[in-house]
Design an enzyme around this catalytic site. Structure first.
Site, mmCIF file in Angstrom:
data_model
loop_
_atom_site.group_PDB
_atom_site.id
_atom_site.type_symbol
_atom_site.label_atom_id
_atom_site.label_comp_id
_atom_site.label_asym_id
_atom_site.label_seq_id
_atom_site.Cartn_x
_atom_site.Cartn_y
_atom_site.Cartn_z
ATOM 1 N N TRP A 206 -3.220 -10.193 3.298
ATOM 2 C CA TRP A 206 -4.641 -10.121 3.601
ATOM 3 C C TRP A 206 -5.012 -11.126 4.684
ATOM 4 O O TRP A 206 -4.612 -12.284 4.632
ATOM 5 C CB TRP A 206 -5.471 -10.426 2.362
ATOM 6 C CG TRP A 206 -5.588 -9.302 1.394
ATOM 7 C CD1 TRP A 206 -6.273 -8.144 1.553
ATOM 8 C CD2 TRP A 206 -5.020 -9.229 0.078
ATOM 9 N NE1 TRP A 206 -6.173 -7.354 0.435
ATOM 10 C CE2 TRP A 206 -5.412 -7.990 -0.483
ATOM 11 C CE3 TRP A 206 -4.218 -10.095 -0.678
ATOM 12 C CZ2 TRP A 206 -5.025 -7.599 -1.762
ATOM 13 C CZ3 TRP A 206 -3.846 -9.702 -1.940
ATOM 14 C CH2 TRP A 206 -4.236 -8.461 -2.466
ATOM 15 N N ARG B 58 0.829 -1.190 0.000
ATOM 16 C CA ARG B 58 0.000 0.000 0.000
ATOM 17 C C ARG B 58 0.876 1.258 0.000
ATOM 18 O O ARG B 58 2.060 1.213 0.337
ATOM 19 C CB ARG B 58 -0.939 -0.001 1.214
ATOM 20 C CG ARG B 58 -1.967 -1.127 1.173
ATOM 21 C CD ARG B 58 -2.860 -1.110 2.401
ATOM 22 N NE ARG B 58 -3.921 -2.096 2.290
ATOM 23 C CZ ARG B 58 -3.810 -3.361 2.675
ATOM 24 N NH1 ARG B 58 -2.672 -3.786 3.203
ATOM 25 N NH2 ARG B 58 -4.814 -4.195 2.546
ATOM 26 N N HIS C 149 -3.795 3.475 -4.987
ATOM 27 C CA HIS C 149 -4.128 2.152 -4.457
ATOM 28 C C HIS C 149 -4.410 1.148 -5.574
ATOM 29 O O HIS C 149 -4.317 -0.062 -5.364
ATOM 30 C CB HIS C 149 -5.329 2.243 -3.517
ATOM 31 C CG HIS C 149 -5.587 0.978 -2.758
ATOM 32 N ND1 HIS C 149 -4.751 0.526 -1.740
ATOM 33 C CD2 HIS C 149 -6.565 0.042 -2.864
ATOM 34 C CE1 HIS C 149 -5.213 -0.606 -1.259
ATOM 35 N NE2 HIS C 149 -6.313 -0.925 -1.920
ATOM 36 N N LYS D 135 -4.239 -2.567 7.859
ATOM 37 C CA LYS D 135 -5.537 -3.220 8.051
ATOM 38 C C LYS D 135 -5.359 -4.614 8.636
ATOM 39 O O LYS D 135 -6.140 -5.523 8.383
ATOM 40 C CB LYS D 135 -6.326 -3.277 6.739
ATOM 41 C CG LYS D 135 -6.605 -1.916 6.135
ATOM 42 C CD LYS D 135 -7.398 -2.023 4.856
ATOM 43 C CE LYS D 135 -7.646 -0.665 4.237
ATOM 44 N NZ LYS D 135 -8.392 -0.742 2.970
ATOM 45 N N ARG E 123 -1.903 -1.575 -6.300
ATOM 46 C CA ARG E 123 -2.035 -2.841 -5.557
ATOM 47 C C ARG E 123 -3.011 -3.775 -6.274
ATOM 48 O O ARG E 123 -2.775 -4.978 -6.363
ATOM 49 C CB ARG E 123 -2.491 -2.565 -4.123
ATOM 50 C CG ARG E 123 -2.677 -3.797 -3.250
ATOM 51 C CD ARG E 123 -2.841 -3.366 -1.800
ATOM 52 N NE ARG E 123 -3.314 -4.417 -0.919
ATOM 53 C CZ ARG E 123 -2.541 -5.324 -0.316
ATOM 54 N NH1 ARG E 123 -1.232 -5.326 -0.551
ATOM 55 N NH2 ARG E 123 -3.042 -6.225 0.492
ATOM 56 N N TYR F 123 -10.314 -10.945 -7.029
ATOM 57 C CA TYR F 123 -9.460 -10.970 -8.212
ATOM 58 C C TYR F 123 -9.599 -12.267 -9.008
ATOM 59 O O TYR F 123 -9.026 -12.396 -10.076
ATOM 60 C CB TYR F 123 -7.993 -10.792 -7.806
ATOM 61 C CG TYR F 123 -7.744 -9.503 -7.079
ATOM 62 C CD1 TYR F 123 -7.627 -8.306 -7.781
ATOM 63 C CD2 TYR F 123 -7.644 -9.460 -5.699
ATOM 64 C CE1 TYR F 123 -7.419 -7.105 -7.120
ATOM 65 C CE2 TYR F 123 -7.434 -8.261 -5.029
ATOM 66 C CZ TYR F 123 -7.323 -7.095 -5.746
ATOM 67 O OH TYR F 123 -7.117 -5.916 -5.096
#
Length: 203
Positions: free
Chosen positions: A163, A50, A137, A78, A140, A172
């Protein structure tokens, strides 16, 4: 007298936005950017990090001997878990170009640490080469999309991207179809001889 409650139409939840760059767009963008922004774009596309994890990257997080960078868990990431990002040869070359520019921060501009990359300069470069609707962003998203198109398994992509929620990675999955091909033919070796020829539509 009992009244029925009023009818309230529920609005659909908007879909997650996924914007990614083609290789042609990427090349045009990099050529239009100033060197310090171009290096950060390249590094972002090679690591999937990020914006803040790139701009605030410190030398103490870099281990070129093991070809990795350490990303600490925080609100920006996150996730509360730290994770390790393996570096490609291209990413390593970008890191090496920054050596000696600053004692603490990896990416700088005119000797000063960089706080933001999604700047007016970045947006102007996008406009100059005809790239619309792009945010930093989205680099990414581009990194993740390219991985999927190259056949990287979703579970591997989840680890590479740090993640914690698999749902974030599955967005994706629609960018590739190769993994479905093996399921469509019930008997690939004899399919042409066992299935009668279909009539043309309308006959």
């Amino acid at each position: 007298m009992k009244c029925d409650p009023p009818f309230i139409k529920l609005l659909k939840e908007p879909k997650k936005r996924v914007r990614w760059l083609t290789e042609s767009e990427t090349q045009r963008l990099i050529m239009a950017l100033s060197p310090h922004l171009a290096d950060m774009v390249i590094f972002s596309l090679e690591t999937g990090l990020r914006e803040s994890n790139v701009t605030l990257l410190r030398w103490e997080q870099v281990d070129l001997s093991q070809r990795i960078v350490y990303i600490e868990g925080d609100d920006i990431l996150k996730s509360e878990k730290a994770f390790v990002v393996p570096l490609s040869e291209i990413a390593i070359n970008v890191i090496k170009r920054q050596v000696g520019k600053h004692s603490k921060n990896v990416f700088t501009y005119k000797g000063n640490p960089i706080r933001r990359a999604n700047t007016k300069s970045f947006k102007n470069a996008c406009e100059q080469v005809g790239i619309e609707n792009l945010r930093w962003h989205d680099l990414r998203h581009t990194w993740a999309t390219w991985h999927i198109q190259r056949g990287t398994p979703l579970e591997v992509l989840q680890e590479l991207g740090g993640w914690s929620d698999f749902k974030m990675v599955k967005r994706y999955a629609h960018f590739t179809h190769q993994h479905l091909q093996k399921y469509v033919n019930r008997n690939p070796t004899n399919a042409s001889t066992n299935i009668p020829t279909l009539r043309k539509f309308g006959q």
